[in-house]
Write a protein that holds these residues in place. Structure first.
Motif, PDB file in Angstrom:
ATOM      1  N   GLY A  56       0.874  -1.142   0.109  1.00  0.00           N
ATOM      2  CA  GLY A  56      -0.022  -0.157  -0.139  1.00  0.00           C
ATOM      3  C   GLY A  56       0.870   1.318   0.113  1.00  0.00           C
ATOM      4  O   GLY A  56       0.232   2.309   0.209  1.00  0.00           O
ATOM      5  N   CYS A  57       2.196   1.129  -0.138  1.00  0.00           N
ATOM      6  CA  CYS A  57       3.086   2.419  -0.310  1.00  0.00           C
ATOM      7  C   CYS A  57       3.567   2.525  -1.669  1.00  0.00           C
ATOM      8  O   CYS A  57       3.979   1.665  -2.086  1.00  0.00           O
ATOM      9  CB  CYS A  57       4.125   2.139   0.737  1.00  0.00           C
ATOM     10  N   CYS A  58       3.275   3.707  -2.011  1.00  0.00           N
ATOM     11  CA  CYS A  58       3.749   3.769  -3.595  1.00  0.00           C
ATOM     12  C   CYS A  58       4.301   5.465  -3.562  1.00  0.00           C
ATOM     13  O   CYS A  58       3.744   6.077  -2.919  1.00  0.00           O
ATOM     14  CB  CYS A  58       2.714   3.627  -4.482  1.00  0.00           C
ATOM     15  N   MET A  59       5.216   5.449  -4.638  1.00  0.00           N
ATOM     16  CA  MET A  59       5.590   7.016  -4.684  1.00  0.00           C
ATOM     17  C   MET A  59       5.456   7.192  -6.137  1.00  0.00           C
ATOM     18  O   MET A  59       5.847   6.313  -7.054  1.00  0.00           O
ATOM     19  CB  MET A  59       6.966   7.254  -4.507  1.00  0.00           C
ATOM     20  N   GLN A  70       0.440   6.313   1.201  1.00  0.00           N
ATOM     21  CA  GLN A  70       0.403   4.962   1.817  1.00  0.00           C
ATOM     22  C   GLN A  70      -1.059   4.598   2.266  1.00  0.00           C
ATOM     23  O   GLN A  70      -2.056   5.564   2.862  1.00  0.00           O
ATOM     24  CB  GLN A  70       0.972   5.327   2.983  1.00  0.00           C
ATOM     25  N   VAL A  71      -1.427   3.451   2.411  1.00  0.00           N
ATOM     26  CA  VAL A  71      -2.697   2.912   2.551  1.00  0.00           C
ATOM     27  C   VAL A  71      -2.754   2.071   4.026  1.00  0.00           C
ATOM     28  O   VAL A  71      -1.594   1.348   4.075  1.00  0.00           O
ATOM     29  CB  VAL A  71      -3.658   2.012   1.450  1.00  0.00           C
ATOM     30  N   ALA A 168      -2.054   3.170  -4.791  1.00  0.00           N
ATOM     31  CA  ALA A 168      -1.627   2.778  -3.313  1.00  0.00           C
ATOM     32  C   ALA A 168      -2.997   1.740  -2.985  1.00  0.00           C
ATOM     33  O   ALA A 168      -2.697   0.760  -2.349  1.00  0.00           O
ATOM     34  CB  ALA A 168      -1.480   3.924  -2.536  1.00  0.00           C
ATOM     35  N   LEU A 169      -4.105   2.312  -3.637  1.00  0.00           N
ATOM     36  CA  LEU A 169      -5.391   1.420  -3.148  1.00  0.00           C
ATOM     37  C   LEU A 169      -5.055   0.097  -3.919  1.00  0.00           C
ATOM     38  O   LEU A 169      -5.509  -1.079  -3.336  1.00  0.00           O
ATOM     39  CB  LEU A 169      -6.739   2.032  -3.701  1.00  0.00           C
ATOM     40  N   CYS A 170      -4.838   0.120  -5.207  1.00  0.00           N
ATOM     41  CA  CYS A 170      -4.677  -1.328  -5.825  1.00  0.00           C
ATOM     42  C   CYS A 170      -3.607  -2.068  -5.158  1.00  0.00           C
ATOM     43  O   CYS A 170      -3.654  -3.213  -5.137  1.00  0.00           O
ATOM     44  CB  CYS A 170      -4.473  -1.004  -7.268  1.00  0.00           C
ATOM     45  N   HIS A 171      -2.714  -1.565  -4.633  1.00  0.00           N
ATOM     46  CA  HIS A 171      -1.480  -2.315  -4.164  1.00  0.00           C
ATOM     47  C   HIS A 171      -1.701  -2.837  -2.881  1.00  0.00           C
ATOM     48  O   HIS A 171      -1.268  -3.737  -2.277  1.00  0.00           O
ATOM     49  CB  HIS A 171      -0.289  -1.351  -4.139  1.00  0.00           C
ATOM     50  N   PHE A 172      -2.493  -2.272  -2.118  1.00  0.00           N
ATOM     51  CA  PHE A 172      -2.742  -2.766  -0.757  1.00  0.00           C
ATOM     52  C   PHE A 172      -3.459  -3.770  -0.505  1.00  0.00           C
ATOM     53  O   PHE A 172      -4.317  -4.367  -1.250  1.00  0.00           O
ATOM     54  CB  PHE A 172      -3.752  -1.588  -0.052  1.00  0.00           C
ATOM     55  N   ARG A 173      -2.914  -4.545   0.671  1.00  0.00           N
ATOM     56  CA  ARG A 173      -3.502  -5.691   1.005  1.00  0.00           C
ATOM     57  C   ARG A 173      -4.024  -5.565   2.296  1.00  0.00           C
ATOM     58  O   ARG A 173      -3.359  -5.212   3.429  1.00  0.00           O
ATOM     59  CB  ARG A 173      -2.641  -6.963   0.814  1.00  0.00           C
ATOM     60  N   ARG A 174      -5.171  -6.086   2.913  1.00  0.00           N
ATOM     61  CA  ARG A 174      -5.817  -6.049   4.115  1.00  0.00           C
ATOM     62  C   ARG A 174      -5.876  -7.238   4.861  1.00  0.00           C
ATOM     63  O   ARG A 174      -5.855  -8.244   4.199  1.00  0.00           O
ATOM     64  CB  ARG A 174      -7.252  -5.203   4.043  1.00  0.00           C
ATOM     65  N   VAL A 195      -5.557  -9.932   1.710  1.00  0.00           N
ATOM     66  CA  VAL A 195      -6.638  -9.771   0.734  1.00  0.00           C
ATOM     67  C   VAL A 195      -6.658  -8.317   0.006  1.00  0.00           C
ATOM     68  O   VAL A 195      -6.496  -7.454   0.866  1.00  0.00           O
ATOM     69  CB  VAL A 195      -8.113 -10.162   1.240  1.00  0.00           C
ATOM     70  N   PRO A 196      -6.658  -8.266  -1.224  1.00  0.00           N
ATOM     71  CA  PRO A 196      -6.722  -7.004  -1.769  1.00  0.00           C
ATOM     72  C   PRO A 196      -7.993  -6.256  -1.710  1.00  0.00           C
ATOM     73  O   PRO A 196      -9.238  -7.113  -1.492  1.00  0.00           O
ATOM     74  CB  PRO A 196      -6.436  -7.267  -3.347  1.00  0.00           C
ATOM     75  N   LEU A 197      -8.185  -4.969  -1.724  1.00  0.00           N
ATOM     76  CA  LEU A 197      -9.439  -4.426  -1.922  1.00  0.00           C
ATOM     77  C   LEU A 197     -10.077  -4.510  -3.133  1.00  0.00           C
ATOM     78  O   LEU A 197      -9.609  -4.791  -4.420  1.00  0.00           O
ATOM     79  CB  LEU A 197      -9.179  -2.968  -1.537  1.00  0.00           C
ATOM     80  N   SER A 198     -11.469  -4.484  -2.877  1.00  0.00           N
ATOM     81  CA  SER A 198     -12.236  -4.626  -4.246  1.00  0.00           C
ATOM     82  C   SER A 198     -12.529  -3.334  -4.993  1.00  0.00           C
ATOM     83  O   SER A 198     -13.233  -2.349  -4.525  1.00  0.00           O
ATOM     84  CB  SER A 198     -13.366  -5.591  -3.738  1.00  0.00           C
TER      85      SER A 198
END
Lengths: 453, 224
Positions: A56-59, A70-71, A168-174, A195-198
């Motif tokens: 969830g971290c990207c630049m 950052q998510v 970041a939202l696409c990269h994040f996993r909860r 799990v990724p966000l939908s």
């Protein structure tokens, strides 16, 4: 060294204004269809997406504009009006390093308007499925928090931030959650893969800057171009050609066919950018799966002359213990520690003695007889006004038939001694600190403030 | 050379610094900027100055140095403030502020990722940003974190997990002139002997870090 006063917390920079000749130059260049960096009117700058080691971290770098996103997620009670939906929280911050003159903390309309635009783009477009964030209806839902920081301001913060946000939202996993009846189990990343966000679609903002009352139009303005523009049009669109948000600001009036033309340009740009994002996400996913290296360290290209890398280095600490032992052996012994504190009455104690008052001569003339203020430690005494040196000197009465009054009363008490006989003032030094500090007389001619802090 | 390294590894696999990377001048707006990476911990530092200060914040005899540390998530709290104070005191000790009176020097640090030894990474990033901006310094400084494990072993440049399991975590700021100590901050408890050992180990590590500084700056200016 005395310090006059230390500056209060916060950046102390002033913003640099734009000179008139720069303004005229830019406007003339735009009239001649020229841009400072040599781009065409509809060209975007180079976009570079890099990921950090955390999920969830990207630049994102749009030319020289740099945004970090950052998510993070947390389990919270849902909003009362929407008990089965998760909570989304977006925050864009302009870091003081992005441009001189940016102060930390809640600031100008610029930040507020950027935040509102991004919220509308990401939240109101329903790109994230909030129903899937519900764990226990009415009690626990996931709160997804997206923090974005602008690190370098070279124009078009909106686009860079929207790209950073959606990537970041696409990269994040909860963390994975399972609900069995009343029990909710949240699995750690070690137990079960996160799990990724939908995410339904990816809205991307595209900015158009207008000059000369809407005659000239530039896509992706730089910071200089933004300063001289008349108006700004932002269109957020996804790759299915659905407009998610449209916002026009500034003093420019646009014709419908201009807006239509802009939306066509947006469709083209969004398709390109979405492809770039997908590729970046795939590359990162591949690197993580194959056990390769990932993170910001990998995204620094090796051939850059401004970058330097060093492999893991060993440090020789073999004779560290001997060296430490030597230092301790050679060091001076610790300074004299004061003996036990003297307890005068329950609740008041004294540690050490004060130094000799340097106002001795002045004191004689005032016939000031001071006494040890019980309970006032050395440190506290010195922090009072300059007169404090009087307070800490200990006077011992040599006459034993003097009235001795010991009280904590703050009332002014005037006790007049035989005027002819001035009691001999003996100032005790530190060596005899334990001797009868209780033989004192209270003679307040002047009200003394106790630890007036 | 290879043999010595292998020996050191065998003797003390714990006393290793992680992979270091540094990029200078990566931001266009600040006067000096540096990104410093230690393993997975990375910090980005941007520096403005010496520049005109606001009247309320200027000091009459020297430059007013200001440090801001921004965490990645959430608002800055007490921990960030205390780290800002430590960084400010360290920087003020080396920056020759008297050469630029009534100006402001603003150092902003952004945490990009935190995987242990964050304060020493901030110190290193700050020093590289000062170098990149070309400010007059009396000495360079570097940050080294030591973790004392429960059995008394010293770990240099610990990861987040190692910091959590340690009995004490000590961070030193070491100056390049004579390897003097500019700042020490500790968390946890340790004996005087152990602290001196950590300090000696940190001074050894400082040699490696200063060599890294020298190499990266030399590379930067190899083609002018």
């Amino acid at each position: 060294m005395t310090r006059a006063r230390s500056p209060p917390h916060g950046a102390a920079m002033k913003a640099t204004p734009l000179s008139n000749c720069e303004r005229r130059f830019l406007l003339r260049a735009i009239q001649e269809k020229k841009r400072l960096d040599g781009r065409q009117c509809y060209d975007y700058r180079n976009i570079r997406v890099s990921f950090g080691a955390d999920r969830g971290c990207c630049m994102v770098e749009l030319g020289r504009t740099r945004v970090l996103a950052q998510v993070s997620c947390e389990l919270v009670p849902p909003k009362p009006s929407r008990p089965t939906e998760g909570v989304l929280f977006f925050n864009l911050e302009l870091s003081p390093m992005a441009a001189p003159g940016l102060e930390p903390g809640r600031q100008s309309e610029l930040v507020v308007s950027l935040n509102r635009l991004l919220e509308r783009c990401l939240r109101d477009s329903k790109c994230i499925e909030t129903e899937s964030l519900c764990v226990v209806a009415g009690e626990k839902v996931w709160q997804i928090r997206l923090d974005m920081h602008l690190l370098n301001h070279d124009g078009n913060i909106t686009d860079a931030a929207s790209i950073a946000g959606i990537v970041a939202l696409c990269h994040f996993r909860r963390p994975d959650v399972s609900v069995q009846g009343e029990e909710v189990t949240v699995y750690t990343p070690e137990e079960r893969d996160p799990v990724p966000l939908s995410i339904h679609h990816m809205p991307i903002c595209v900015s158009f800057a207008f000059f000369h009352q809407g005659t000239y139009l530039l896509v992706d303005p730089t910071e200089r171009e933004e300063r001289v523009m008349d108006g700004l049009l932002v269109i957020a669109m996804n790759k299915h050609h659905e407009i998610c948000t449209i916002q026009s600001s500034g003093v420019v009036m646009l014709l419908p066919d201009q807006i239509l033309r802009c939306s066509k340009i947006t469709a083209v740009k969004v398709a390109e950018i979405t492809e770039l994002i997908q590729k970046a996400l795939e590359n990162d996913q591949k690197a993580r799966k194959e056990g390769g290296k990932f993170g910001f360290a990998e995204s620094i290209p090796n051939q850059r002359i401004t970058a330097f890398k060093m492999e893991s280095a060993a440090v020789d600490t073999n004779d560290v213990e001997e060296q430490a032992g030597e230092i301790i052996a050679k060091a001076d012994p610790p300074s004299e520690v004061f003996a036990n504190p003297v307890l005068h009455t329950p609740g008041t104690a004294q540690i050490g003695e004060g130094i000799e008052s340097s106002w001795g001569d002045l004191e004689e003339s005032e016939k000031e007889e001071t006494a040890e203020e019980e309970g006032e430690s050395e440190a506290a005494a010195f922090e009072c006004e300059k007169v404090e040196t009087e307070d800490t000197s200990t006077l011992r009465e040599t006459k034993s038939d003097e009235p001795i009054v010991l009280s904590d009363s703050e009332e002014e008490e005037v006790v007049i001694l035989e005027p002819q006989e001035l009691p001999r003032k003996t100032r005790t030094q530190t060596s005899s600190k334990q001797e009868n500090p209780s033989k004192k007389a209270f003679n307040k001619r002047r009200r003394k403030k106790r630890t007036s802090r | 050379m290879a043999a010595e390294v292998a020996e050191a590894e065998a003797a003390d696999g714990r006393c290793r610094l992680r992979r270091f990377s540094c990029e200078l001048g990566l931001l266009s707006r600040p006067d000096g900027s540096a990104a410093f990476l230690q393993g997975d911990t990375s910090v980005l530092a941007g520096l403005y100055g010496p520049a005109e200060a606001k009247i309320s914040k200027e000091l009459p005899d020297r430059a007013a140095l200001d440090v801001l540390l921004r965490p990645k998530v959430g608002l800055p709290g007490v921990l960030e403030r205390s780290r800002e104070q430590l960084l400010q005191q360290t920087c003020e000790a080396v920056v020759l502020g008297v050469l630029h009176p009534r100006t402001a020097i603003s150092l902003v640090l952004q945490v990009l990722s935190d995987a242990g030894s964050l304060l020493s990474c901030c110190l290193n990033a700050a020093c590289m940003a000062l170098l990149d901006a070309g400010l007059p310094l009396s000495a360079l400084f570097c940050g080294v974190t030591c973790a004392l494990q429960p059995d008394g072993a010293i770990l240099l440049d610990p990861t987040a997990r190692q910091e959590q399991e340690a009995r004490a975590v000590l961070t030193f700021a070491i100056a390049s002139a004579d390897r003097k100590v500019l700042m020490v901050t500790t968390k946890g408890s340790c004996s005087v002997q152990e602290m001196q050992q950590c300090l000696a180990a940190a001074q050894r590590a400082a040699d490696t870090i200063f060599q890294f500084y020298r190499d990266s700056v030399r590379r930067r200016y190899s083609k002018c």
